[in-house]
Design an enzyme around this catalytic site. Structure first.
Site, PDB file in Angstrom:
ATOM      1  N   SER A  76       0.649  -1.223   0.287  1.00 12.22           N
ATOM      2  CA  SER A  76       0.112  -0.048   0.067  1.00 12.22           C
ATOM      3  C   SER A  76       0.856   1.342  -0.069  1.00 12.22           C
ATOM      4  O   SER A  76       0.331   2.386  -0.332  1.00 12.22           O
ATOM      5  CB  SER A  76      -0.866  -0.095   1.122  1.00 12.22           C
ATOM      6  OG  SER A  76      -0.285   0.093   2.270  1.00 12.22           O
ATOM      7  N   LYS A 111       1.852   4.496   7.147  1.00 12.27           N
ATOM      8  CA  LYS A 111       1.084   5.308   6.319  1.00 12.27           C
ATOM      9  C   LYS A 111       1.621   6.800   6.538  1.00 12.27           C
ATOM     10  O   LYS A 111       2.158   7.091   7.602  1.00 12.27           O
ATOM     11  CB  LYS A 111      -0.651   5.416   6.604  1.00 12.27           C
ATOM     12  CG  LYS A 111      -1.355   3.942   6.153  1.00 12.27           C
ATOM     13  CD  LYS A 111      -1.130   3.756   4.805  1.00 12.27           C
ATOM     14  CE  LYS A 111      -1.950   2.240   4.424  1.00 12.27           C
ATOM     15  NZ  LYS A 111      -1.385   1.078   5.128  1.00 12.27           N
TER      16      LYS A 111
END
Length: 206
Positions: free
Chosen positions: A126, A164
């Site tokens: 991701s 993230k």
């Protein structure tokens, strides 16, 4: 960084060490010169003083055999760090816990932009467009404090650990991926959420 020895200096140091290991006396400058093929004693002294400057030996003044070796450490120690690799995190458990350490890895300190405290293995892609790939070992600088736009290590929903980019504007907090096909994470205020640290660098495919 570590001060490197020239080949001549390494040979002189090895000769001194060999003499001591064989139970002999520390060689004089003349004996070192004879063994190394250096006819000029002043040239030998120059090499010996360079070894002293690099922390490999000490010259005791006014003694013909006044050379003393310094206890050597791992020559890589100044340039490396030993970091714990943290495995799967149980719900409610601190991210860094001795019970979760799988093993320790010695890695170059120059890989990291911040002082790292531990490593975690990346699962998934991701953050591929950030250069963080599946299987990489991400180094984490442990801190609960982060700013908008920084790449963070965060705990979501108790036992979900993720890397993230942090979006934090006013009361809005989101964790943004950087790879097609992945959606931002919007932490539920009723669930356990915490910033565990900042991205400090990575070890590729560790």
């Amino acid at each position: 960084m570590t001060l490197q020895l020239t080949s001549r200096q390494s040979n002189i140091l090895a000769f001194i060490r060999e003499r001591l290991e064989q139970g002999g006396e520390v060689p004089t400058l003349e004996e070192i010169g004879l063994a190394m093929g250096i006819p000029n004693v002043s040239a030998v002294l120059k090499h010996v003083r360079s070894l002293e400057a690099k922390g490999r030996l000490v010259i005791e003044p006014n003694r013909s055999r006044g050379i003393r070796l310094v206890q050597e450490t791992d020559p890589l120690a100044a340039d490396t760090l030993e970091l714990p690799l943290v495995g799967r995190i149980a719900a409610g458990e601190p991210i860094f816990s001795e019970s979760r350490v799988e093993r320790s890895l010695r890695v170059s300190r120059w890989l990291f932009r911040l002082q790292p405290d531990y490593l975690v293995r990346v699962i998934g892609d991701s953050m591929r467009d950030e250069g963080i790939l599946d299987g990489d070992l991400v180094a984490v600088h442990a801190t609960p404090v982060a700013r908008h736009g920084q790449v963070v290590a965060a705990r979501v929903a108790g036992d979900r650990f993720t890397i993230k980019r942090l979006y934090w504007q006013g009361d809005v907090i989101r964790l943004l991926p950087n790879s097609p096909g992945y959606q931002p994470i919007d932490p539920d205020p009723t669930e356990d959420f915490a910033i565990e640290g900042l991205f400090a660098g990575l070890v590729r495919g560790g």
